[in-house]
Design an enzyme around this catalytic site. Sequence first.
Site, PDB file in Angstrom:
ATOM      1  N   GLY A   1      23.171 -10.241  31.711  1.00  0.00           N
ATOM      2  CA  GLY A   1      23.126  -8.870  31.420  1.00  0.00           C
ATOM      3  C   GLY A   1      24.033  -7.966  31.917  1.00  0.00           C
ATOM      4  O   GLY A   1      24.956  -8.365  32.885  1.00  0.00           O
TER       5      GLY A   1
ATOM      6  N   GLY B   1      25.335  -4.770  34.158  1.00  0.00           N
ATOM      7  CA  GLY B   1      25.308  -3.773  35.413  1.00  0.00           C
ATOM      8  C   GLY B   1      25.331  -4.532  36.517  1.00  0.00           C
ATOM      9  O   GLY B   1      26.013  -5.599  36.723  1.00  0.00           O
ATOM     10  N   ASN B   2      25.262  -3.856  37.908  1.00  0.00           N
ATOM     11  CA  ASN B   2      25.450  -3.921  39.221  1.00  0.00           C
ATOM     12  C   ASN B   2      24.963  -5.280  39.468  1.00  0.00           C
ATOM     13  O   ASN B   2      25.535  -6.176  40.263  1.00  0.00           O
ATOM     14  CB  ASN B   2      25.242  -2.814  40.007  1.00  0.00           C
ATOM     15  CG  ASN B   2      26.606  -1.857  39.744  1.00  0.00           C
ATOM     16  OD1 ASN B   2      27.473  -1.912  39.403  1.00  0.00           O
ATOM     17  ND2 ASN B   2      25.637  -0.624  39.698  1.00  0.00           N
TER      18      ASN B   2
ATOM     19  N   GLU C   1      26.689 -12.025  25.958  1.00  0.00           N
ATOM     20  CA  GLU C   1      26.965 -10.722  25.108  1.00  0.00           C
ATOM     21  C   GLU C   1      28.233  -9.997  25.565  1.00  0.00           C
ATOM     22  O   GLU C   1      29.130  -9.694  24.685  1.00  0.00           O
ATOM     23  CB  GLU C   1      26.009  -9.794  25.179  1.00  0.00           C
ATOM     24  CG  GLU C   1      24.474 -10.356  24.531  1.00  0.00           C
ATOM     25  CD  GLU C   1      23.420  -9.313  25.055  1.00  0.00           C
ATOM     26  OE1 GLU C   1      22.603  -8.788  24.215  1.00  0.00           O
ATOM     27  OE2 GLU C   1      23.481  -8.931  26.110  1.00  0.00           O
TER      28      GLU C   1
ATOM     29  N   ILE D   1      13.199  -2.613  34.047  1.00  0.00           N
ATOM     30  CA  ILE D   1      12.648  -1.513  34.888  1.00  0.00           C
ATOM     31  C   ILE D   1      11.552  -1.586  35.702  1.00  0.00           C
ATOM     32  O   ILE D   1      11.469  -1.484  36.738  1.00  0.00           O
ATOM     33  CB  ILE D   1      12.389  -0.335  33.606  1.00  0.00           C
ATOM     34  CG1 ILE D   1      13.706   0.185  33.058  1.00  0.00           C
ATOM     35  CG2 ILE D   1      11.658   0.896  34.207  1.00  0.00           C
ATOM     36  CD1 ILE D   1      13.571   1.164  32.039  1.00  0.00           C
TER      37      ILE D   1
ATOM     38  N   ASN E   1      17.603   2.766  27.566  1.00  0.00           N
ATOM     39  CA  ASN E   1      18.714   2.392  26.935  1.00  0.00           C
ATOM     40  C   ASN E   1      18.236   1.593  25.534  1.00  0.00           C
ATOM     41  O   ASN E   1      18.956   1.965  24.488  1.00  0.00           O
ATOM     42  CB  ASN E   1      19.485   1.242  27.730  1.00  0.00           C
ATOM     43  CG  ASN E   1      19.948   2.247  28.928  1.00  0.00           C
ATOM     44  OD1 ASN E   1      20.660   3.028  28.842  1.00  0.00           O
ATOM     45  ND2 ASN E   1      19.817   1.489  30.189  1.00  0.00           N
TER      46      ASN E   1
END
Length: 504
Positions: free
Chosen positions: A270, A272-273, A295, A365, A385
């Site tokens: 995915g 992100g950091n 993706e 989350i 998001n």
Amino acid sequence: MALAERVRHADFLSRSMTAEQAAQHVAHGATVGLSGFTGAGYPKALPQAIAAHAQSEHKAGRPYRINVWTGASTAPEVDGLLAAADAMAQRLPFNSDAMARKKINAGEIDYIDMHLSHVAQHAWFGFLGRLDVAIIEIVGVTADGLLIPSTAVGNNKTWLEIADKVILEVNTKLPLRLEGMHDIYYGTALPPRRVPISLTHADNRIGEPYLQVDPRKVVAVVETHSGDRDNVFSQPDANSQRIAEYIIDFLAHEMKHGRLPQQMLPIQSGVGNVANAVLAGLLHGPFDNLLGFTEVLQDGMLDLLRAGKMKRASATAISLSRSAYEDFEKNIDFYRERIILRPQEISNHPELVRRLGIIAMNSMIEADIYGNVNSTHLMGSSMMNGIGGSGDFARNGYLSFFVTPSVAKDGKISCIVPMCSHVDHTEHDTQIIVTEQGLADLRGLSPRQRAQAIIDHCAHPDYRPMLQDYFDRARQQGAQHTPHLLGEALSWHQRCLDTGDMRK
């Protein structure tokens, strides 16, 4: 570079015009399919012209709003500008822009959150209504009228096929040497005429390097000269590094016990950091000849390709930091041999995810003690998001990890809770949960066993006693398969809304 050097088809070149002129083809109430996927390949000029037109119409007392469909997120100069200009009535399927998020959560934009693998097929089925205009960024047009795709493919193939009108943005800043990196598959069909997709290895090419468009649809060609947005990936912090270490140790353990082949299965990561930290961990891990099937190709996967740890990577978009993009453009011939960009109906297709045995790693989350996962909403009702492609990979992957730090907001929020305030991925789709505290392997466990594993291994020490107390008291009351105290299940979220802190 002059537009004539990029658009080698005379008929298309004759339709060149300014963005302001092209925006006149987008009427109030139109549904518009934009290119773009996670900050890459989005149109740069038309959204700004449309936003300016909307403001002009509003100032004159006339209504002007459009419905916007994309591949995934775009950039502030698309979603942000259109939202600020009150030019968006509807948005799907994924958004990460702060201004658009504010309008969505205020009820001023109707947001449709969808699995990314569903978007193209639902559009083709007619479930979403008519698509009036497609606005697609490309880097050039061949003499035969074929379109050279940009840094993202996303849903562009579908938008070009089903839209009544097409506006092409030719981005002369992006390198023309992207040509040949793409693999556009035209073998999909509507039920009952569907056939299996002939992709058996993550690095197979099964399509062609160009997008097709009916020339009669093309009403405007606009030149732009602007790069994609710069993503900012911070250096992995201690928590992200620990999460990465748990995952790599787990994969090595599975390989040792024969539950993973010695040749690692393809990897999806995915955005992100934390995801980049996992990829950074793989850079120094024990696995070689990796394949990516994901993706979005981010900095971490580029590092793996450059180091020779990954053979090839398949994605639908390239979304990089500035320094990584400079390396990509400088060494594009190297990367073109190792990167395959596909439509998202292929990159996210459940048939392929299951067949290829993808190892999926996605962020969340929050998770509850039974393994239900919320990846989209804050405190139950505020959209963050969107689900993106995480569901496509979580349900169908060979292994599925959901990762998060155990706490947020300086410890005021626990990311492990008694009951999720919103569920995107049920306990049935969640195999492994990882925080900086540890890893909970939920495979083959009953709900009560899962709860204890998550509390013991994933919860932060500040919240572990509270979770254990809730679980113990729940087991003393009512049904015992999935014990809950319904009067308290969401009390942590309510306390946070009331006081700003989940702790008592």
